[in-house]
Write an enzyme that holds these catalytic residues in place. Structure first.
Site, PDB file in Angstrom:
ATOM      1  CD  GLU A 176      17.158 -13.334  -7.089  1.00 42.12           C
ATOM      2  OE1 GLU A 176      16.575 -13.866  -6.123  1.00 42.12           O
ATOM      3  OE2 GLU A 176      16.838 -12.225  -7.538  1.00 42.12           O
ATOM      4  CE  LYS A 206      13.979 -11.144  -9.703  1.00 42.48           C
ATOM      5  NZ  LYS A 206      14.563 -10.946  -8.431  1.00 42.48           N
ATOM      6  CB  CYS A 239      -0.885   0.037   1.236  1.00 47.73           C
ATOM      7  SG  CYS A 239      -1.891  -1.419   1.436  1.00 47.73           S
ATOM      8  CG  ASN A 253       0.348   2.295   3.694  1.00 50.00           C
ATOM      9  OD1 ASN A 253      -0.701   2.305   3.068  1.00 50.00           O
ATOM     10  ND2 ASN A 253       1.483   2.793   3.228  1.00 50.00           N
ATOM     11  N   GLY A 254      -0.634  -0.934   6.679  1.00 51.54           N
ATOM     12  CA  GLY A 254      -0.386  -1.773   7.850  1.00 51.54           C
ATOM     13  C   GLY A 254      -1.593  -2.657   8.117  1.00 51.54           C
ATOM     14  NE  ARG A 308       4.695   1.523  -1.042  1.00 58.28           N
ATOM     15  CZ  ARG A 308       5.494   1.593   0.022  1.00 58.28           C
ATOM     16  NH1 ARG A 308       6.624   2.218  -0.056  1.00 58.28           N
ATOM     17  NH2 ARG A 308       5.148   1.024   1.152  1.00 58.28           N
ATOM     18  CE  LYS A 332      11.769  -2.726  -5.176  1.00 54.27           C
ATOM     19  NZ  LYS A 332      12.532  -3.793  -5.839  1.00 54.27           N
ATOM     20  CD1 TRP A 340      -0.233  -5.970  -3.231  1.00 55.49           C
ATOM     21  CD2 TRP A 340      -0.390  -6.736  -1.136  1.00 55.49           C
ATOM     22  NE1 TRP A 340       0.226  -7.262  -3.225  1.00 55.49           N
ATOM     23  CE2 TRP A 340       0.134  -7.762  -1.953  1.00 55.49           C
ATOM     24  CE3 TRP A 340      -0.576  -7.003   0.219  1.00 55.49           C
ATOM     25  CZ2 TRP A 340       0.472  -9.016  -1.466  1.00 55.49           C
ATOM     26  CZ3 TRP A 340      -0.237  -8.255   0.704  1.00 55.49           C
ATOM     27  CH2 TRP A 340       0.275  -9.240  -0.135  1.00 55.49           C
ATOM     28  CD  GLU A 384      10.253 -11.980  -7.777  1.00 59.48           C
ATOM     29  OE1 GLU A 384      10.081 -11.486  -6.672  1.00 59.48           O
ATOM     30  OE2 GLU A 384      11.265 -11.709  -8.470  1.00 59.48           O
ATOM     31  CG  HIS A 421      18.382 -38.048  -4.022  1.00 58.26           C
ATOM     32  ND1 HIS A 421      18.698 -39.374  -3.878  1.00 58.26           N
ATOM     33  CD2 HIS A 421      19.556 -37.388  -4.083  1.00 58.26           C
ATOM     34  CE1 HIS A 421      20.011 -39.509  -3.829  1.00 58.26           C
ATOM     35  NE2 HIS A 421      20.555 -38.317  -3.956  1.00 58.26           N
TER      36      HIS A 421
HETATM   37  C1  G6P Z   1       9.107  -8.752  -1.556  1.00 53.95           C
HETATM   38  C2  G6P Z   1       9.635  -8.400  -2.921  1.00 53.95           C
HETATM   39  C3  G6P Z   1      10.928  -9.160  -3.184  1.00 53.95           C
HETATM   40  C4  G6P Z   1      11.927  -8.884  -2.071  1.00 53.95           C
HETATM   41  C5  G6P Z   1      11.354  -9.228  -0.709  1.00 53.95           C
HETATM   42  C6  G6P Z   1      12.236  -8.730   0.419  1.00 53.95           C
HETATM   43  O1  G6P Z   1       8.641 -10.061  -1.547  1.00 53.95           O
HETATM   44  O2  G6P Z   1       8.684  -8.691  -3.918  1.00 53.95           O
HETATM   45  O3  G6P Z   1      11.479  -8.732  -4.423  1.00 53.95           O
HETATM   46  O4  G6P Z   1      13.081  -9.636  -2.303  1.00 53.95           O
HETATM   47  O5  G6P Z   1      10.088  -8.583  -0.534  1.00 53.95           O
HETATM   48  O6  G6P Z   1      12.258  -7.330   0.399  1.00 53.95           O
HETATM   49  P1  G6P Z   1      13.368  -6.449   1.077  1.00 53.95           P
HETATM   50  O7  G6P Z   1      12.925  -5.034   0.855  1.00 53.95           O
HETATM   51  O8  G6P Z   1      13.370  -6.809   2.529  1.00 53.95           O
HETATM   52  O9  G6P Z   1      14.661  -6.765   0.425  1.00 53.95           O
END
Ligand code: G6P
Length: 607
Positions: free
Chosen positions: A481, A485, A2, A101-102, A27, A602, A75, A488, A504
């Site tokens: 990673e 990626k 949010c 927010n929160g 975000r 984000k 969000w 996502e 396995h």
């Molecule tokens: C969210 C984002 C990820 C990020 C993670 C941790 O899930 O979508 O891309 O890696 O949060 O975020 P931070 O700000 O703590 O690195």
């Protein structure tokens, strides 16, 4: 997640609120809304979907007069994404409007209480109870009422409140959720994140827990919950506005991938002086460092993947056991952590709720915490014992690239710095590693130059349903990673597997044509990973391989992308580039919303 924006001044508020919300789009959100006081009443406009839809609905914010207003991108947590659940939320008579927010953890009890008193709720959100409580307790004094309401709330919040009867004020409060006040001339601003107000001002107050800001047109007063005035320091934001704009690129993600050499150089260069790594930010003597018998790394998402790479690097170079932990798991498992544990917390935003709470848990147990954070002044940065900033600049795409890479760069710096202090890295090795580290940005440039080849490989695989990533040692950490990626942003299912573990279980999923992306950069284990590649090829897999250019023979295993040979420690920084580009090109070919993938945020400020 949010976003909040607010404006009070002499201009029409609507257009600015929409621009602010647009700047917060990155975000991640699913609906948006604004509320203005038109002089006699509060007018709310909300829309499920993008800020673009709200722009259409409000004629770019010009359809409502009023020089004070609040806006929000939501969000969804409580209640589906919909017009009615979007913020701002009004109290029953429309006297108060709230953006939040929160999460209000006790909202159901409060809602039950108010419902029993006859209050009628419109939405499914936790936030609406705040607006309704405002009306329930209001006896003519706005600040008194806010303070009374705050006493009732459990949970985390950043709030913006406006009232029909007070067209000259916005009230803002924060508890565990970021909020800043922007200071202008004859106008002031409210935002959850500086990007929303950068076009208007660079001077801000950063709100702290339980502070209440009263924004007027000609000034901002900050008080505590006992109504005592607080004098805060003004902070100046020195970000380049262009850094938060696309600058001719189609997507922020691509721009940020291309910015990695500079981001890494900005992070490393100031910390290498005369061939030595200098980390003045770390307040630990060699004696203190030697007392630790374990390193504990806490993070979420991609930052956690940096932690997994760090585990391999630290254990090899420092000879200390390292645990990389998902912050959300660590918090609730009664971890074995004490003053002999060094904790390293990794977070781009510095606001991820799980990471922040895990950090506090480690601190409660006596552990010294070093954080690696990108956003200056964020909660984790402020609350950790030492903070090492990554100088990646603002990262706008939800899927991280340059923040991940700069976090890796800090891991290398720490490995060298601690290795030197502990005597586990010998001088010759140290010297060679520092030299290679300084040259890393140039090496990354050469990998980026090869992007057309990766685009070509993406065009061959973008129709796949499942993709497997395999690797051993650091290559395995990196495959986590690469897989994330791809998932996502392209919505293709993928799995990362330790190559030796494949047989396995997961190998049963390999069939004719299944794409397998094999990372084969780790010198000592080339023969082993080649055997694993043969195992999947025999079962029909289509292999794409990432290898170092001193192993040209790997061309025969499949479509191979070569990266320059550097020391093992630094290889993840080169090998991650083709993985990022691959995910980007696949998502682009599939027409996905690359910068704002569905359902993702984000900065995840709720648990
Ligand atoms: C969210 C984002 C990820 C990020 C993670 C941790 O899930 O979508 O891309 O890696 O949060 O975020 P931070 O700000 O703590 O690195």
């Amino acid at each position: 997640m949010c976003g909040i924006v607010g404006y009070i001044g002499f201009e029409q508020a609507g257009p600015f609120l929409l621009d602010g919300l647009q700047a917060l789009e990155y975000r991640g959100y699913d609906s948006a809304g604004i509320c203005l006081n038109d002089g006699s009443k509060l007018i709310v406009k909300k829309a499920k979907g993008k800020v673009f839809d709200l722009r259409t609905l409000t004629h770019d914010g010009h359809d409502t007069k009023g020089t004070v207003g609040i806006g929000h991108t939501r969000w969804a947590t409580h209640g589906e994404p919909s017009d009615v659940n979007a913020h701002p939320h009004l109290s029953e008579s429309g006297r108060f409007a709230v953006v939040h927010n929160g999460i209000i953890e006790n909202y159901q009890q409060l809602k039950n209480y108010l419902t029993a008193k006859g209050v009628v709720f419109r939405s499914m959100t936790d936030t609406e109870v705040i607006a309704q409580l405002m009306e329930y307790y209001y006896k003519g004094d706005l600040i008194e009422t806010v303070i009374r309401v705050l006493e009732k709330l459990d949970g985390s919040y950043a709030l913006g409140v406006i009232s029909q009867e007070n067209p000259d004020e916005i009230i803002a409060v924060r508890k565990e959720s970021p909020l800043i006040i922007g200071l202008g001339e004859n106008e002031n601003f409210l935002a959850s994140d500086v990007t929303a107000i950068l076009s208007k001002t660079r001077t801000i107050y950063r709100m702290e827990n339980d502070e209440i800001a009263i924004l007027g047109r000609e000034g901002v007063k900050i008080i505590n919950t006992d109504k005592e005035e607080i004098h805060k320091e003004i902070e100046t934001i020195d970000w380049d506005v262009n850094a938060a704009q696309k600058g001719g690129y189609e997507h922020f993600m691509f721009k940020e991938i291309m910015e990695q050499p500079k981001a890494i150089s900005d992070t490393i260069a100031p910390r290498i002086k005369n061939g030595r790594v200098v980390l003045d930010e770390v307040n630990l003597s060699a004696e203190e460092l030697k007392q630790f018998n374990k390193i504990n790394i806490l993070a979420c998402g991609s930052a956690y993947h940096v932690g997994v790479v760090a585990k391999y690097i630290f254990e090899k170079m420092l000879r200390i056991p390292v645990e990389a932990d998902l912050a959300s798991e660590f918090r609730y498992r009664d971890p074995i952590v004490n003053e002999k544990t060094l904790t390293i917390v990794i977070s781009q935003s510095g606001e991820t709720a799980d990471t922040k709470e895990a950090m506090k848990e480690a601190q409660r147990r006596g552990s010294h915490v070093i954080s690696i954070v990108n956003v200056v002044g964020s909660s984790i940065a402020v609350e950790s014992d030492d903070v090492i900033y990554t100088w990646a600049g603002p990262e706008i795409a939800v899927a991280t690239t340059k923040a991940y890479s700069t976090q890796l760069a800090v891991v290398y710096l720490l490995a060298l710095y601690f290795g030197d202090m502990l005597g586990t890295v010998v001088p010759d090795e140290y010297k060679a590693l520092v030299q290679e580290l300084e040259d890393l940005p140039n090496k990354i440039e050469t990998v980026l130059e090869n992007k057309e080849r990766i685009q070509y490989l993406a065009s061959k695989l973008f129709n796949s349903k499942d993709v497997f990533f395999i690797g051993r040692n650091i290559d395995y950490a990196l495959s986590l990673e690469g897989s994330l990626k791809l998932k996502e942003i392209s919505y293709i299912h993928s799995e990362a597997y330790a190559a030796g573990e494949l047989k396995h279980g997961t190998i049963s999923l390999i069939e004719e044509g299944t794409p397998v992306i094999a990372l084969a950069t780790h010198e000592e284990l080339i023969a082993k990973i080649v055997s694993n590649i043969e195992e999947v090829k025999t079962r029909g897999a289509q292999v794409m391989c990432i290898a170092c250019d001193n192993h040209k023979e790997l061309e025969r295993v499949g479509e191979t992308i070569f990266i320059p040979r550097v020391c093992d420690m630094l290889l993840p920084s080169l090998a991650v580039i083709p993985l990022q580009l691959f995910a980007y090109y696949v998502a682009s070919l599939k027409g996905c919303d690359i910068d704002q993938p569905r359902n993702l945020a984000k900065s995840v400020t709720v648990e």
